[in-house]
Enzyme design. Structure first.
Site, PDB file in Angstrom:
ATOM      1  NE  ARG A  47      -2.509  -1.049   3.566  1.00 31.79           N
ATOM      2  CZ  ARG A  47      -3.282  -0.778   4.751  1.00 31.79           C
ATOM      3  NH1 ARG A  47      -4.513  -0.500   4.676  1.00 31.79           N
ATOM      4  NH2 ARG A  47      -2.523  -1.021   5.921  1.00 31.79           N
ATOM      5  CG  ASP A  49       3.068   6.177   2.348  1.00 31.35           C
ATOM      6  OD1 ASP A  49       1.967   5.382   3.010  1.00 31.35           O
ATOM      7  OD2 ASP A  49       3.967   6.378   2.928  1.00 31.35           O
ATOM      8  CE1 TYR A 107       7.468   1.221  -2.367  1.00 26.91           C
ATOM      9  CE2 TYR A 107       8.263  -0.754  -1.280  1.00 26.91           C
ATOM     10  CZ  TYR A 107       7.371  -0.031  -1.657  1.00 26.91           C
ATOM     11  OH  TYR A 107       5.955   0.004  -1.248  1.00 26.91           O
ATOM     12  NE  ARG A 196       7.866   9.435   1.331  1.00 22.55           N
ATOM     13  CZ  ARG A 196       6.728   9.870   1.900  1.00 22.55           C
ATOM     14  NH1 ARG A 196       5.588   9.125   2.166  1.00 22.55           N
ATOM     15  NH2 ARG A 196       6.741  11.018   2.240  1.00 22.55           N
TER      16      ARG A 196
END
Length: 264
Positions: A47, A49, A107, A196
């Protein structure tokens, strides 16, 4: 049914449905429900952001056997907005679960320290950093974070969720063509804001504000580190999700559902 998809996260308030907000899940579920003329509920591998992109997202839904699988991506292309696309739809074993069957997520985070900023054509997926970055120092710091740890210092806690993760790859590479620095980040799973936050900590090392040992020293904390800045969302993209062979799907899902603890 498994769906492989991508989206530009710029105009989305993340993946998960939210009242009165445009989300990836909301757009996809509503479009699928309209095209198939029945309610569709999606389960996703990760999920993302608000503002985070995806080039290799995976989701699944339980659909009737009569659905024309081969023709579904083309039908969806006519109905979906331009910033989200379903590349493929295919029938998978009943044990397939896009979230719990996944073995790892990959990622990439793009950042440029060029004095002129991000290239105009990549400004929506590349962070412009105002100070020079020492990629060598960032990689030393990144290497100290690899392995299975409690990453609570780098996560926003969710009630009942563990923050123990196995970070399998954290490597930064500067392109010899345009100088853009890409962080390659892989783990069996990620907790909320983890990627992040890791990038934010490494940026502090890269510009010389923090020592290379600083990010790994935070692993000893029992809560979120107040000194870690969460890097902006637009530099981050989910690029791939790995799944086991079909006969290992159920076992993987069972293992993923277990709440992990660290052996001391």
């Amino acid at each position: 049914m498994r769906f492989d998809l991508a989206y530009d996260g710029t105009e989305f308030s993340g993946w998960a449905r939210q009242p009165s907000r445009r989300t990836v899940c909301g757009v996809l579920e509503d479009t699928l429900s309209m095209v198939l003329r029945e309610d569709v509920s999606l389960t996703v591998a990760g999920r993302t952001d608000a503002g985070v992109h995806a080039a290799g997202q995976v989701a699944h839904a339980d659909l009737p056997a009569a659905v024309d699988v081969a023709g579904l991506p083309k039908r969806l292309a006519r109905a979906l907005p331009a910033d989200v696309r379903v590349f493929s739809a295919r029938v998978v074993p009943a044990a397939f679960d896009a979230r719990f069957s996944a073995m790892r997520r990959h990622y990439e985070y793009r950042v440029t320290d060029a004095p002129f900023g991000a290239h105009p054509l990549r400004r929506l997926d590349t962070l412009a950093w105002p100070r020079p970055l020492d990629v060598g120092a960032m990689n030393v710091a990144a290497g100290l974070l690899l392995g299975e740890h409690d990453f609570c210092a780098f996560c926003k806690r969710r009630e009942g969720a563990t923050t123990i993760r196995e970070l399998q790859r954290l490597e930064l590479v500067r392109s010899s063509v345009d100088g853009v620095v890409t962080a390659f980040v892989s783990a069996d799973a990620f907790c909320h804001s983890m990627v992040r936050s890791l990038i934010g900590a490494l940026l502090a090392v890269g510009e010389g504000r923090k020592a290379v040992e600083w990010p790994s020293s935070l692993l000893s904390l029992s809560g979120r580190a107040s000194g870690v800045t969460v890097a902006p969302a637009h530099g981050l993209s989910l690029v791939r999700v790995d799944f086991p062979a079909d006969d290992e799907l159920a076992a993987r899902a069972e293992m993923t559902r277990r709440v992990r603890t660290l052996e001391r």
